[in-house]
Scaffold this motif. Structure first.
Motif, PDB file in Angstrom:
ATOM      1  N   VAL A  41       0.848  -1.192   0.000  1.00  0.00           N
ATOM      2  CA  VAL A  41       0.000   0.000   0.000  1.00  0.00           C
ATOM      3  C   VAL A  41       0.882   1.240   0.000  1.00  0.00           C
ATOM      4  O   VAL A  41       2.075   1.172   0.305  1.00  0.00           O
ATOM      5  CB  VAL A  41      -0.924   0.018   1.248  1.00  0.00           C
ATOM      6  CG1 VAL A  41      -1.856  -1.181   1.253  1.00  0.00           C
ATOM      7  CG2 VAL A  41      -0.120   0.072   2.539  1.00  0.00           C
ATOM      8  N   ASP A  42       0.271   2.384  -0.289  1.00  0.00           N
ATOM      9  CA  ASP A  42       1.044   3.627  -0.351  1.00  0.00           C
ATOM     10  C   ASP A  42       1.141   4.310   1.007  1.00  0.00           C
ATOM     11  O   ASP A  42       2.096   5.020   1.284  1.00  0.00           O
ATOM     12  CB  ASP A  42       0.394   4.593  -1.352  1.00  0.00           C
ATOM     13  CG  ASP A  42       0.209   3.923  -2.712  1.00  0.00           C
ATOM     14  OD1 ASP A  42       1.179   3.292  -3.186  1.00  0.00           O
ATOM     15  OD2 ASP A  42      -0.901   4.000  -3.270  1.00  0.00           O
ATOM     16  N   ALA A  43       0.108   4.130   1.821  1.00  0.00           N
ATOM     17  CA  ALA A  43       0.120   4.748   3.148  1.00  0.00           C
ATOM     18  C   ALA A  43      -0.718   3.898   4.085  1.00  0.00           C
ATOM     19  O   ALA A  43      -1.596   3.152   3.647  1.00  0.00           O
ATOM     20  CB  ALA A  43      -0.437   6.173   3.087  1.00  0.00           C
ATOM     21  N   VAL A  44      -0.426   4.031   5.375  1.00  0.00           N
ATOM     22  CA  VAL A  44      -1.105   3.208   6.369  1.00  0.00           C
ATOM     23  C   VAL A  44      -1.803   4.107   7.394  1.00  0.00           C
ATOM     24  O   VAL A  44      -1.154   4.880   8.104  1.00  0.00           O
ATOM     25  CB  VAL A  44      -0.095   2.283   7.103  1.00  0.00           C
ATOM     26  CG1 VAL A  44      -0.799   1.469   8.182  1.00  0.00           C
ATOM     27  CG2 VAL A  44       0.604   1.366   6.107  1.00  0.00           C
ATOM     28  N   ASN A  45      -3.128   3.998   7.471  1.00  0.00           N
ATOM     29  CA  ASN A  45      -3.881   4.736   8.491  1.00  0.00           C
ATOM     30  C   ASN A  45      -3.708   4.053   9.841  1.00  0.00           C
ATOM     31  O   ASN A  45      -3.845   2.836   9.932  1.00  0.00           O
ATOM     32  CB  ASN A  45      -5.377   4.695   8.174  1.00  0.00           C
ATOM     33  CG  ASN A  45      -5.780   5.675   7.106  1.00  0.00           C
ATOM     34  OD1 ASN A  45      -5.180   5.695   6.038  1.00  0.00           O
ATOM     35  ND2 ASN A  45      -6.787   6.463   7.398  1.00  0.00           N
ATOM     36  N   VAL A  46      -3.441   4.837  10.850  1.00  0.00           N
ATOM     37  CA  VAL A  46      -3.375   4.265  12.193  1.00  0.00           C
ATOM     38  C   VAL A  46      -4.532   4.851  13.001  1.00  0.00           C
ATOM     39  O   VAL A  46      -4.643   6.068  13.162  1.00  0.00           O
ATOM     40  CB  VAL A  46      -2.026   4.555  12.873  1.00  0.00           C
ATOM     41  CG1 VAL A  46      -1.989   3.920  14.252  1.00  0.00           C
ATOM     42  CG2 VAL A  46      -0.880   4.023  12.008  1.00  0.00           C
ATOM     43  N   THR A  47      -5.389   3.956  13.492  1.00  0.00           N
ATOM     44  CA  THR A  47      -6.619   4.400  14.152  1.00  0.00           C
ATOM     45  C   THR A  47      -6.306   5.021  15.520  1.00  0.00           C
ATOM     46  O   THR A  47      -5.314   4.683  16.157  1.00  0.00           O
ATOM     47  CB  THR A  47      -7.603   3.236  14.305  1.00  0.00           C
ATOM     48  OG1 THR A  47      -6.939   2.148  14.946  1.00  0.00           O
ATOM     49  CG2 THR A  47      -8.106   2.788  12.952  1.00  0.00           C
ATOM     50  N   ASP A  48      -7.210   5.911  15.944  1.00  0.00           N
ATOM     51  CA  ASP A  48      -7.031   6.651  17.191  1.00  0.00           C
ATOM     52  C   ASP A  48      -8.074   6.161  18.201  1.00  0.00           C
ATOM     53  O   ASP A  48      -9.195   6.638  18.234  1.00  0.00           O
ATOM     54  CB  ASP A  48      -7.214   8.153  16.904  1.00  0.00           C
ATOM     55  CG  ASP A  48      -7.006   9.023  18.136  1.00  0.00           C
ATOM     56  OD1 ASP A  48      -6.628   8.485  19.200  1.00  0.00           O
ATOM     57  OD2 ASP A  48      -7.222  10.246  18.030  1.00  0.00           O
TER      58      ASP A  48
END
Lengths: 304, 222, 139
Positions: A41-48
């Motif tokens: 993937v190009d970017a990784v979301n990190v949940t809050d």
């Protein structure tokens, strides 16, 4: 700083994925999830603290991923911090090399494991977008004080095409763009017809020219998960035929069917005008992401 | 009005445990309107506590009185002649009433019998709804008469969130989505365009910026 | 063993209950003596928990209300309200550790109407197992 921004600006169909930090202080879990997603993937979301359950902070997990060579998207909710803490964390994130920030209101605290806490909600997600944009573009914080250095952030927001009132959903998207969103990640898409209605209204208003829209997808693991999301998660729209498809295969084939539905959805999204990429939220199933991306014909990813 | 509910009797009995002569003090204003601390409820609580004490063979005196308004000194002074007969007051006033009585009689313990809840509207008989937070800077004009601060679970000024479905809130499907109400009302007045603007961050200093608030009105003072 | 008459019943009743006129009331009071205190009310909807509580606090081992039949209230919902108020009173009694059965409601029947006297006897039978109220002590 943002790799995701470069991909989108080049006109590539972007791929992002979600990574939930652990319910503990173990950095290895974050790094292992990072390894699973690297080059997929190009970017990784990190949940809050997603669903209002206490987990390792998004800022810390993003920093770990950044150090491991990934491009993290810091998710930031307004539920837990007032405007002092929010602005302070925005500066900190940029200083730590994080290039993307997703502004959210956050799941209500009554859903999580700290139901006795107070919800802050000093700003809402749109006001947070506006605040980040002013910090980046004007170099000012709320109230007008000047920053010694501006944060360098690619600013994102969420959109749910499936919630009510339908006619107001695109208005709200436009509002988020005006507030400062550079990219949008949507709620999980299962009802492609309703999503199409939403995106064509957005196209009619010329919104995709001002913002990159990434369609959200979540691979289903079981018919039970499909039914739960359909019936219990507000603002989630899962058509009956999706539930039936999941129910129609033997237990050992269910995950495969979930991946297949997900890949089909991505292929449809790729063809849809106004859609610039896909956001894969494989909940506690990061192993599936690589296969989904590959089968959707999205590999190899352009280099960092 | 201010709404309240009676505390569990066990909690009340524990708090009044050490005292022998107790005045159960009702208030005939807001808490009477919401059937929590008026004359009737005060009589019930007094009666229940006396029976409870008798069953435990405790020698206590429990008497009742209801003031027209427990948060106004003119009414509290009516207790001047009798307060010394008691070693505690069990107040069925709201939090303001409890503290007003305590301010007036510094030597007497004043115990709350109610949990004060919210600024509410009597929606129907036996149904009260929170709809004002007392923020000190009313925004109801802008939002068509529905307060997003008091009635949206996430206090969104630029809602609705992604959990609004069929006009219901995701926190509790029995609750109206305040934002659906706002949109419905504004569209009735052809004022939906008001929502195209981004509502700026709230100035909370009007509510809590300088500590507890007070209102001074010179023209009303002596 | 105690005798039924040792129990005192505070009995509220709707004045639309059959045979509940003044002469019926006097006859009943003669029959039961100090064991029965009768309180006619124009409608059972006028009954408040505080009435039942005061009866229990001051003299009664049990306090009951007799209503007209469901759907027959001349004020439409009096007996419906009475039922809820009895429930509320029962909750208060269990909160202070008293048997909630010491208050109760007898709802009349349209099909088989009962007189005040018949109802009173049935209530006495119902409460006879409860014994004297703990509020007044055992001695």
């Amino acid at each position: 700083m943002s790799h995701l921004k470069q991909i989108l600006e080049k006109g590539e169909f972007a791929v992002t994925a979600e990574c939930g930090p652990p319910k503990g202080a173990d950095s290895e879990i974050v790094l292992r999830k990072g390894d699973l997603l690297r080059d997929k993937v190009d970017a990784v979301n990190v949940t809050d603290n997603q669903t209002a359950i206490v987990r390792m902070s998004s800022l810390a997990a993003c920093t770990l991923l950044r150090g491991a060579g990934l491009d993290p998207v810091l998710q930031m909710v307004v539920r837990d911090r007032n405007r002092i803490a929010l602005q302070s964390d925005i500066l900190g994130a940029s200083a730590l090399g994080i290039g993307n920030l997703l502004c959210l209101s956050g799941d209500h605290q009554s859903f999580g494991n700290q139901p006795q806490t107070v919800g802050v909600f000093d700003l809402d997600s749109i006001q947070l977008l506006q605040t980040v944009k002013a910090m980046r573009d004007e170099g000012t914080i709320l109230g007008g004080d000047r920053l010694s250095a501006r944060p360098d952030l690619f600013i994102g927001a969420a959109a749910n095409p499936f919630a009510d009132p339908l006619e107001f959903r695109v208005t709200r998207l436009a509002k988020k763009i005006r507030a400062g969103a550079d990219f949008i990640q949507t709620q999980c898409i299962y009802n492609l017809d309703r999503f199409k209605t939403w995106i064509s209204t957005a196209v009619d208003r010329g919104l995709p020219e001002k913002v990159y829209i990434l369609g959200g997808v979540t691979p289903l693991k079981s018919p039970g998960m499909a039914r739960y999301m359909k019936n219990r998660v507000s603002g989630m729209d899962i058509p009956d035929e999706i539930v039936k498809r999941m129910e129609g295969v033997p237990k050992e084939k269910q995950r495969e069917e979930g991946i297949r539905i997900c890949v089909e959805t991505i292929l449809r999204l790729k063809e849809m005008p106004g859609v610039s990429g896909v956001h894969i939220m494989a909940i506690e199933w990061e192993e599936a992401v690589g296969e989904i991306v590959e089968r959707a014909g999205l590999l190899p990813r352009p280099g960092f | 009005m201010i709404t309240a509910e009676q505390k569990p009797i066990d909690e009340i009995r524990e708090m009044i445990g050490p005292f022998k002569r107790i005045l159960v003090l009702g208030c005939a204003s807001c808490v009477a309107e919401c059937a929590a601390g008026g004359e009737k409820e005060t009589a019930m609580l007094g009666s229940a506590l006396r029976m409870a004490a008798k069953m435990e063979k405790k020698e206590v005196v429990i008497e009742e009185k209801t003031l027209d308004r427990q948060c106004v000194n003119e009414f509290i002074v009516l207790l001047d002649d009798t307060i010394d007969q008691y070693d505690a007051v069990l107040s069925l006033g709201c939090g303001a009433g409890v503290q007003a009585v305590a301010d007036m009689f510094p030597e007497t313990p004043v115990i709350p019998a109610l949990n004060t809840e919210f600024l509410g509207e009597t929606k129907a008989q036996g149904l009260w709804m929170e709809n004002c937070l007392g923020c000190g800077d009313c925004m109801l004009y802008y939002f068509g008469g529905v307060c997003p601060l008091a009635r949206c679970s996430k206090q969104l000024f630029n809602g609705p969130c992604g959990g609004s479905v069929d006009g219901r809130c995701e926190i509790n499907p029995e609750m109206d989505c305040a934002w659906q109400l706002i949109i419905d009302r504004l569209s009735r007045f052809n004022a939906l365009d008001r929502l195209e603007d981004i509502y700026p961050p709230k100035d909370w200093s009007r509510k809590q910026g300088s500590g507890p608030r007070k209102i001074v009105r010179e023209d009303q003072q002596r | 063993m105690y005798r039924e008459q040792q129990i005192t019943l505070g009995l509220f009743y709707c004045q639309n209950v059959p045979e509940s006129r003044e002469e019926n009331r006097q006859a009943l009071e003669e029959e039961f003596g100090k064991s029965l205190r009768l309180f006619p009310i124009p409608c059972s909807g006028r009954l408040e928990p505080v009435h039942l509580l005061k009866a229990l606090e001051r003299f009664a081992d049990a306090a009951f209300i007799i209503t007209c039949p469901v759907g027959a209230c001349r004020y439409f919902e009096g007996n419906h309200r009475a039922k809820k108020r009895v429930e509320r009173t029962r909750k208060i009694l269990s909160d202070i550790g008293m048997e909630p059965e010491r208050v109760g409601i007898a709802i009349g029947s349209k099909e088989a109407p009962k007189t005040l006297a018949q109802q009173a006897r049935e209530i006495f039978r119902e409460i006879s197992l409860l014994g004297p109220s703990p509020v007044f002590g055992q001695e």
